[in-house]
Write a protein that holds these residues in place. Structure first.
Motif, PDB file in Angstrom:
ATOM      1  N   ALA A   1     -22.031  25.942 -23.247  1.00  0.00           N
ATOM      2  CA  ALA A   1     -23.296  26.664 -23.432  1.00  0.00           C
ATOM      3  C   ALA A   1     -23.062  28.160 -23.588  1.00  0.00           C
ATOM      4  N   ALA A   2     -22.169  28.714 -22.770  1.00  0.00           N
ATOM      5  CA  ALA A   2     -21.894  30.153 -22.845  1.00  0.00           C
ATOM      6  C   ALA A   2     -21.219  30.517 -24.157  1.00  0.00           C
ATOM      7  N   MET A   3     -20.306  29.685 -24.634  1.00  0.00           N
ATOM      8  CA  MET A   3     -19.622  29.970 -25.897  1.00  0.00           C
ATOM      9  C   MET A   3     -20.569  29.849 -27.076  1.00  0.00           C
ATOM     10  N   ARG A   4     -21.504  28.896 -27.007  1.00  0.00           N
ATOM     11  CA  ARG A   4     -22.498  28.752 -28.086  1.00  0.00           C
ATOM     12  C   ARG A   4     -23.455  29.933 -28.130  1.00  0.00           C
ATOM     13  N   ALA A   5     -23.641  30.594 -26.984  1.00  0.00           N
ATOM     14  CA  ALA A   5     -24.562  31.735 -26.924  1.00  0.00           C
ATOM     15  C   ALA A   5     -23.948  33.016 -27.479  1.00  0.00           C
ATOM     16  N   LEU A   6     -22.636  33.044 -27.655  1.00  0.00           N
ATOM     17  CA  LEU A   6     -21.979  34.231 -28.192  1.00  0.00           C
ATOM     18  C   LEU A   6     -22.190  34.325 -29.701  1.00  0.00           C
ATOM     19  N   PRO A   7     -22.215  35.520 -30.256  1.00  0.00           N
ATOM     20  CA  PRO A   7     -22.313  35.661 -31.712  1.00  0.00           C
ATOM     21  C   PRO A   7     -21.089  35.040 -32.382  1.00  0.00           C
ATOM     22  N   SER A   8     -21.283  34.467 -33.543  1.00  0.00           N
ATOM     23  CA  SER A   8     -20.191  33.753 -34.226  1.00  0.00           C
ATOM     24  C   SER A   8     -19.026  34.667 -34.577  1.00  0.00           C
ATOM     25  N   SER A   9     -19.257  35.982 -34.585  1.00  0.00           N
ATOM     26  CA  SER A   9     -18.177  36.928 -34.871  1.00  0.00           C
ATOM     27  C   SER A   9     -17.233  37.116 -33.689  1.00  0.00           C
ATOM     28  N   ASP A  10     -17.671  36.693 -32.500  1.00  0.00           N
ATOM     29  CA  ASP A  10     -16.840  36.800 -31.302  1.00  0.00           C
ATOM     30  C   ASP A  10     -15.803  35.671 -31.341  1.00  0.00           C
ATOM     31  N   PRO A  11     -14.515  35.983 -31.323  1.00  0.00           N
ATOM     32  CA  PRO A  11     -13.500  34.929 -31.440  1.00  0.00           C
ATOM     33  C   PRO A  11     -13.493  33.942 -30.279  1.00  0.00           C
ATOM     34  N   ARG A  12     -14.240  34.237 -29.210  1.00  0.00           N
ATOM     35  CA  ARG A  12     -14.342  33.300 -28.086  1.00  0.00           C
ATOM     36  C   ARG A  12     -15.547  32.379 -28.240  1.00  0.00           C
ATOM     37  N   SER A  13     -16.360  32.598 -29.259  1.00  0.00           N
ATOM     38  CA  SER A  13     -17.569  31.791 -29.440  1.00  0.00           C
ATOM     39  C   SER A  13     -17.213  30.370 -29.855  1.00  0.00           C
ATOM     40  N   TRP A  14     -18.161  29.469 -29.609  1.00  0.00           N
ATOM     41  CA  TRP A  14     -17.945  28.062 -29.971  1.00  0.00           C
ATOM     42  C   TRP A  14     -17.714  27.940 -31.475  1.00  0.00           C
ATOM     43  N   THR A  15     -18.489  28.657 -32.255  1.00  0.00           N
ATOM     44  CA  THR A  15     -18.364  28.589 -33.715  1.00  0.00           C
ATOM     45  C   THR A  15     -16.995  29.065 -34.174  1.00  0.00           C
ATOM     46  N   TYR A  16     -16.537  30.182 -33.632  1.00  0.00           N
ATOM     47  CA  TYR A  16     -15.258  30.744 -34.061  1.00  0.00           C
ATOM     48  C   TYR A  16     -14.096  29.853 -33.604  1.00  0.00           C
ATOM     49  N   GLN A  17     -14.162  29.382 -32.354  1.00  0.00           N
ATOM     50  CA  GLN A  17     -13.090  28.522 -31.863  1.00  0.00           C
ATOM     51  C   GLN A  17     -12.986  27.238 -32.668  1.00  0.00           C
ATOM     52  N   ALA A  18     -14.128  26.643 -33.008  1.00  0.00           N
ATOM     53  CA  ALA A  18     -14.110  25.435 -33.834  1.00  0.00           C
ATOM     54  C   ALA A  18     -13.539  25.731 -35.211  1.00  0.00           C
ATOM     55  N   ALA A  19     -13.836  26.912 -35.746  1.00  0.00           N
ATOM     56  CA  ALA A  19     -13.366  27.288 -37.081  1.00  0.00           C
ATOM     57  C   ALA A  19     -11.855  27.491 -37.118  1.00  0.00           C
ATOM     58  N   ILE A  20     -11.238  27.801 -35.980  1.00  0.00           N
ATOM     59  CA  ILE A  20      -9.779  27.900 -35.959  1.00  0.00           C
ATOM     60  C   ILE A  20      -9.171  26.563 -36.361  1.00  0.00           C
ATOM     61  N   HIS A  21      -9.761  25.473 -35.875  1.00  0.00           N
ATOM     62  CA  HIS A  21      -9.304  24.155 -36.299  1.00  0.00           C
ATOM     63  C   HIS A  21      -9.703  23.879 -37.730  1.00  0.00           C
ATOM     64  N   GLY A  22     -10.945  24.194 -38.074  1.00  0.00           N
ATOM     65  CA  GLY A  22     -11.387  23.980 -39.452  1.00  0.00           C
ATOM     66  C   GLY A  22     -12.833  24.368 -39.620  1.00  0.00           C
ATOM     67  N   THR A  23     -13.186  24.783 -40.831  1.00  0.00           N
ATOM     68  CA  THR A  23     -14.566  25.138 -41.133  1.00  0.00           C
ATOM     69  C   THR A  23     -14.774  25.133 -42.636  1.00  0.00           C
ATOM     70  N   LEU A  24     -16.008  24.913 -43.024  1.00  0.00           N
ATOM     71  CA  LEU A  24     -16.402  25.031 -44.430  1.00  0.00           C
ATOM     72  C   LEU A  24     -17.055  26.387 -44.697  1.00  0.00           C
ATOM     73  N   ALA A  25     -17.223  27.191 -43.649  1.00  0.00           N
ATOM     74  CA  ALA A  25     -17.897  28.484 -43.774  1.00  0.00           C
ATOM     75  C   ALA A  25     -16.958  29.536 -44.348  1.00  0.00           C
ATOM     76  N   GLY A  26     -17.503  30.632 -44.753  1.00  0.00           N
ATOM     77  CA  GLY A  26     -16.745  31.758 -45.263  1.00  0.00           C
ATOM     78  C   GLY A  26     -17.516  33.037 -45.035  1.00  0.00           C
ATOM     79  N   PRO A  27     -16.915  34.199 -45.344  1.00  0.00           N
ATOM     80  CA  PRO A  27     -15.535  34.359 -45.823  1.00  0.00           C
ATOM     81  C   PRO A  27     -14.523  34.069 -44.719  1.00  0.00           C
ATOM     82  N   PRO A  28     -13.257  33.837 -45.068  1.00  0.00           N
ATOM     83  CA  PRO A  28     -12.241  33.491 -44.062  1.00  0.00           C
ATOM     84  C   PRO A  28     -12.064  34.594 -43.026  1.00  0.00           C
ATOM     85  N   GLN A  29     -11.871  34.164 -41.782  1.00  0.00           N
ATOM     86  CA  GLN A  29     -11.602  35.083 -40.686  1.00  0.00           C
ATOM     87  C   GLN A  29     -10.209  34.783 -40.113  1.00  0.00           C
TER      88      GLN A  29
END
Length: 478
Positions: A62-90
């Motif tokens: 819950a805390a990681m999902r509440a962080l902005p996606s630009s924060d590398p500790r956020s749920w979105t960013y951590q999941a994107a390390i494994h893989g993502t369809l989003a862009g631009p690449p980070q």
């Protein structure tokens, strides 16, 4: 005696586990095992929804999902390390390693740093990720706390039967004995990546991968909280594989495996790097063990070792003269004539130093098929394929490689290899000359009965061949 320790005293006693360098990066430094107590990754099968570990994981998610996606500790960013369809690449996005010998080591690094972030977000200095032991007959359903729609561990993007509790994993999808039996690191890693790893991803994800079945699609898999319990179990299997002995050893003689650096982020959001040499010994270097596992084997990257004690040489025996195969909704069998290979295959199959593989190459689909295929080689004509038969080789499921829709900039067809020594010996004992290579589309159990899943994209297999891997005493490398 294994004890837990708070994160504050952990760092006070161990010193900085990572040191800051220029440009804000952090280079990981191993700490002696005696400097800190161990975190214990427990089996989720022994927990309920009120267990402190589950409560902490829910809080962290819950805390990681509440962080902005630009924060590398956020749920979105951590999941994107494994893989993502989003862009631009980070930084570090889409860096997961599949279908190569970095599979185990990369995911161990990923879990380690993710776990540290969870520990911080949960405000729980003793938190350790649990693992899902789906090979246990009592743990074939999705753990109950992940099926609760009111929980932060629930996502609707799974097979609906797995989410309802009506669905369960079949025994064939979680039987990893074939992979553990391989003495060669690369062969074992590849086998276990296919089964159980790929099977769990595809069967839990279910239909509509990426959009509606996150676990079945590399760019979305790590958005599902069950992903990390699945990969803790895959990490545990690395330890179990090594613990069997018999010449098993990590690729500590391979400079590329040892020195390739991967990027992650720590609990402060600082960029960190790690190599294979820094994750060889989970207890000594990373300070965790798995509940119920045997003593960990400690491998080392020592420059004074010049050659491995055992080497494995692999060579092609023959490409099978069969046309390309297309897998779809129905069971399919292809006839194979082995009459001219009987003597050589029999000798190799009987050898304790040789493993004969049936290899499938050029395997591809436009998108995630959403099913697995059980593979048989050699059942006599007009006999039903049985999982306890010597002709049963295992199962195959596409995850990542081989799927055009998930290829990003570079498409790579998938490759599968199945040990066939037992099947060959059984077939020749029965005086077979005409053999069949059979593929049976398969899915989860629903209410305890096999389901007939819909194949959402046909799979094409370009070629099949026999190869042999021979184990030999090591010697000086040139």
């Amino acid at each position: 005696m294994t004890t837990q320790i708070s994160r504050r005293s952990f760092f006070a006693r161990a010193g900085a586990a990572a040191s800051l360098t220029l440009l804000g990066q952090t280079a990981f430094q191993a700490v002696p095992a005696s400097a800190a107590s161990l975190f214990v990754r427990r089996n989720v099968g022994g927990m309920n929804a009120f267990d402190p570990v589950i409560a902490a994981y829910r809080k962290a998610v819950a805390a990681m999902r509440a962080l902005p996606s630009s924060d590398p500790r956020s749920w979105t960013y951590q999941a994107a390390i494994h893989g993502t369809l989003a862009g631009p690449p980070q930084t570090a996005w889409n860096t997961c390693q599949h279908r190569n010998y970095f599979f185990w080591s990369w995911h161990r690094m990923y879990l380690y740093w993710f776990e540290r972030i969870c520990r911080r977000m949960a405000c729980d200095d003793c938190f350790a990720l649990p693992y899902w032991d789906y090979n246990s007959p009592s743990e074939r359903q999705l753990p109950p706390m992940f099926r609760d729609p009111t929980s932060d561990l629930f996502v609707s993007q799974r097979d609906p039967n797995m989410n309802s509790g009506a669905g369960s994993l079949p025994a064939w999808a979680v039987n990893y004995s074939a992979g553990l039996a391989q003495a060669n690191f690369t062969s074992a890693s590849s086998s276990l990546e296919n089964l159980p790893h790929n099977q769990i991803h595809v069967l839990v994800g279910g239909p509509g991968a990426c959009l509606n079945g996150w676990m079945g699609c590399v760019p979305t898999a790590a958005q599902d909280p069950i992903f990390f319990l699945h990969h803790c179990n895959m990490d545990r299997l690395w330890n179990l594989w090594l613990a069997q002995g018999g010449g098993r050893i990590d690729p500590v003689f391979d400079n590329t495996w040892k020195n390739t650096r991967y990027t992650f982020f720590d609990e402060e959001g600082a960029q960190v790097e790690m190599t294979g040499c820094e994750v060889l010994r989970a207890a000594q270097q990373l300070h965790y063990v798995y509940e119920g596992e045997p003593p960990q084997v400690n491998d080392y990257c020592l420059p004074i070792i010049k050659f491995p004690p055992i080497i494995f040489e692999k060579e092609l025996i023959v490409r099978l003269p069969i046309p390309p195969i297309t897998l779809g909704q129905e069971r399919i069998s292809v006839s194979v004539d082995l009459k001219d290979l009987k003597q050589r295959l029999s000798q190799l199959a009987e050898s304790k130093e040789a493993t004969v593989f049936l290899e499938l190459d050029g395997v591809e689909a436009e998108r995630q098929p959403g099913v697995a295929w059980q593979v048989y080689f050699g059942p006599p004509a007009n006999t039903a394929p049985l999982e306890d038969s010597p002709y049963y080789l295992g199962a195959m499921a596409l995850f990542g490689s081989g799927i055009h829709a998930e290829s990003h900039d570079k498409f790579e067809p998938a490759h599968f290899a199945f040990a066939v020594n037992r099947a060959i010996l059984a077939g020749f004992k029965a005086n077979q000359e005409r053999w069949t290579l059979t593929f049976v589309p398969s899915g989860i159990l629903v209410d305890g009965k096999p389901s007939q899943p819909k194949v959402e994209s046909p799979v094409k297999i370009a070629s099949a061949s026999f190869a042999v891997e021979i184990q030999k005493p090591g010697g000086e490398t040139k």
